[in-house]
Design a protein around this motif. Sequence first.
Motif, PDB file in Angstrom:
ATOM      1  N   PHE A  58      25.914  75.236  27.873  1.00  0.00           N
ATOM      2  CA  PHE A  58      26.671  74.472  28.874  1.00  0.00           C
ATOM      3  C   PHE A  58      28.098  74.226  28.400  1.00  0.00           C
ATOM      4  N   THR A  59      28.267  73.888  27.110  1.00  0.00           N
ATOM      5  CA  THR A  59      29.603  73.642  26.572  1.00  0.00           C
ATOM      6  C   THR A  59      30.454  74.891  26.636  1.00  0.00           C
ATOM      7  N   ALA A  60      29.850  76.034  26.272  1.00  0.00           N
ATOM      8  CA  ALA A  60      30.595  77.295  26.307  1.00  0.00           C
ATOM      9  C   ALA A  60      30.998  77.644  27.728  1.00  0.00           C
ATOM     10  N   ALA A  61      30.083  77.435  28.678  1.00  0.00           N
ATOM     11  CA  ALA A  61      30.391  77.742  30.074  1.00  0.00           C
ATOM     12  C   ALA A  61      31.481  76.826  30.610  1.00  0.00           C
ATOM     13  N   ALA A  62      31.387  75.542  30.280  1.00  0.00           N
ATOM     14  CA  ALA A  62      32.395  74.588  30.754  1.00  0.00           C
ATOM     15  C   ALA A  62      33.770  74.892  30.164  1.00  0.00           C
ATOM     16  N   ALA A  63      33.779  75.325  28.899  1.00  0.00           N
ATOM     17  CA  ALA A  63      35.057  75.675  28.267  1.00  0.00           C
ATOM     18  C   ALA A  63      35.668  76.910  28.893  1.00  0.00           C
ATOM     19  N   ALA A  64      34.813  77.806  29.364  1.00  0.00           N
ATOM     20  CA  ALA A  64      35.321  79.048  29.956  1.00  0.00           C
ATOM     21  C   ALA A  64      35.804  78.859  31.373  1.00  0.00           C
ATOM     22  N   LEU A  65      35.358  77.803  32.059  1.00  0.00           N
ATOM     23  CA  LEU A  65      35.675  77.633  33.471  1.00  0.00           C
ATOM     24  C   LEU A  65      37.163  77.558  33.773  1.00  0.00           C
ATOM     25  N   PRO A  66      37.985  76.802  33.016  1.00  0.00           N
ATOM     26  CA  PRO A  66      39.411  76.784  33.342  1.00  0.00           C
ATOM     27  C   PRO A  66      40.049  78.156  33.266  1.00  0.00           C
ATOM     28  N   VAL A  67      39.593  78.986  32.318  1.00  0.00           N
ATOM     29  CA  VAL A  67      40.123  80.345  32.220  1.00  0.00           C
ATOM     30  C   VAL A  67      39.722  81.143  33.441  1.00  0.00           C
ATOM     31  N   LEU A  68      38.439  81.009  33.848  1.00  0.00           N
ATOM     32  CA  LEU A  68      37.960  81.749  34.995  1.00  0.00           C
ATOM     33  C   LEU A  68      38.676  81.324  36.273  1.00  0.00           C
ATOM     34  N   ALA A  69      38.998  80.057  36.357  1.00  0.00           N
ATOM     35  CA  ALA A  69      39.572  79.535  37.600  1.00  0.00           C
ATOM     36  C   ALA A  69      40.921  80.166  37.915  1.00  0.00           C
ATOM     37  N   PHE A  70      41.662  80.559  36.897  1.00  0.00           N
ATOM     38  CA  PHE A  70      43.012  81.070  37.128  1.00  0.00           C
ATOM     39  C   PHE A  70      43.135  82.559  36.818  1.00  0.00           C
ATOM     40  N   ALA A  71      42.007  83.216  36.505  1.00  0.00           N
ATOM     41  CA  ALA A  71      42.101  84.609  36.076  1.00  0.00           C
ATOM     42  C   ALA A  71      42.130  85.578  37.236  1.00  0.00           C
ATOM     43  N   GLY A  91      27.515  82.069  36.395  1.00  0.00           N
ATOM     44  CA  GLY A  91      27.461  82.367  37.820  1.00  0.00           C
ATOM     45  C   GLY A  91      27.388  81.111  38.659  1.00  0.00           C
ATOM     46  N   ALA A  92      26.600  80.119  38.203  1.00  0.00           N
ATOM     47  CA  ALA A  92      26.483  78.855  38.936  1.00  0.00           C
ATOM     48  C   ALA A  92      27.809  78.105  38.949  1.00  0.00           C
ATOM     49  N   LEU A  93      28.518  78.103  37.823  1.00  0.00           N
ATOM     50  CA  LEU A  93      29.814  77.434  37.766  1.00  0.00           C
ATOM     51  C   LEU A  93      30.842  78.126  38.659  1.00  0.00           C
ATOM     52  N   LEU A  94      30.785  79.458  38.695  1.00  0.00           N
ATOM     53  CA  LEU A  94      31.676  80.193  39.595  1.00  0.00           C
ATOM     54  C   LEU A  94      31.362  79.864  41.049  1.00  0.00           C
ATOM     55  N   LEU A  95      30.082  79.740  41.360  1.00  0.00           N
ATOM     56  CA  LEU A  95      29.689  79.376  42.722  1.00  0.00           C
ATOM     57  C   LEU A  95      30.268  78.012  43.096  1.00  0.00           C
ATOM     58  N   LEU A  96      30.116  77.039  42.221  1.00  0.00           N
ATOM     59  CA  LEU A  96      30.656  75.699  42.492  1.00  0.00           C
ATOM     60  C   LEU A  96      32.176  75.739  42.614  1.00  0.00           C
TER      61      LEU A  96
END
Length: 268
Positions: A17-30, A221-226
């Motif tokens: 969960f920590t790794a996914a949450a840390a990756a989310l800001p990068v994914l959001a703007f990539a 995938g779930a975080l990307l969906l949200l």
Amino acid sequence: MIAFFLRMRRRLARVLFTAAAAALPVLAFAHGISAEDRERMLSGGYLQYVGLGATHMLSGYDHLLFLFGVVFFLNTFRDVAKFVTVFTLGHCITLVFATFWGITWNYFLIDAVIALSVMYKAFDNNGGFQKHLGMASPNLLGMVFGFGLLHGFGLSTRLQQLPLGDDSTAMLLRILSFNLGVEIGQIAALTVMVALLAIWRRRPSFERLSFAANQLLMVLGALLLLMQLHGYLHDSDPDSFRFPEQEHRHIHEDMDVEKTVDPSRNTL
């Protein structure tokens, strides 16, 4: 011993969960077509569309995560080539034809469904259909082709944000150039993925961690969906909602929202 494994499982879940949450800001703007790209394409040649397609695929975290799930357990070059070819055929069809004919939809919603495809592949990789649904997995080749159509539609919605021109021949050449760039980027990404997975499969840790890796894939995938659903609900461009800005204003007028204050009472 059982308590030890339960503690390790909880720790692993926290790490994932920590790794996914840390990756989310990068994914959001990539991912996406920037204003700079739109401006650059106004006078850009076909080679610029090729370059844009390649960089778009290499920054397309949702497409890459899905491809990673597809090739995760493929051991032979023949299998990799077969599934990648089917996926490529699918996304080429919708990318080219949907863009040329101007067929589009809200790209946040399309990307949300693409996020579901990432979760689907991770669920399938971990034997979810057999374990939880008591059934065999659907035909994987057919599912990859179907998801390829979906991913190509997602790419098309982004490409349609660019100035493709009014001349049909030039427009088609720009679309094909972008599509060529997408394929170049996909080959480059897959080369790295397949090589790293081939090395990892030779190590004992692959058996131990393959389930956890696909669990992480599902979490991402779930975080990307949200993220995409959040973007849809808070889109800064009113005209990309299902209701254009004018209709939204008419609804408020019909409800007399702007007439709830009676200024004549100020003199009382």
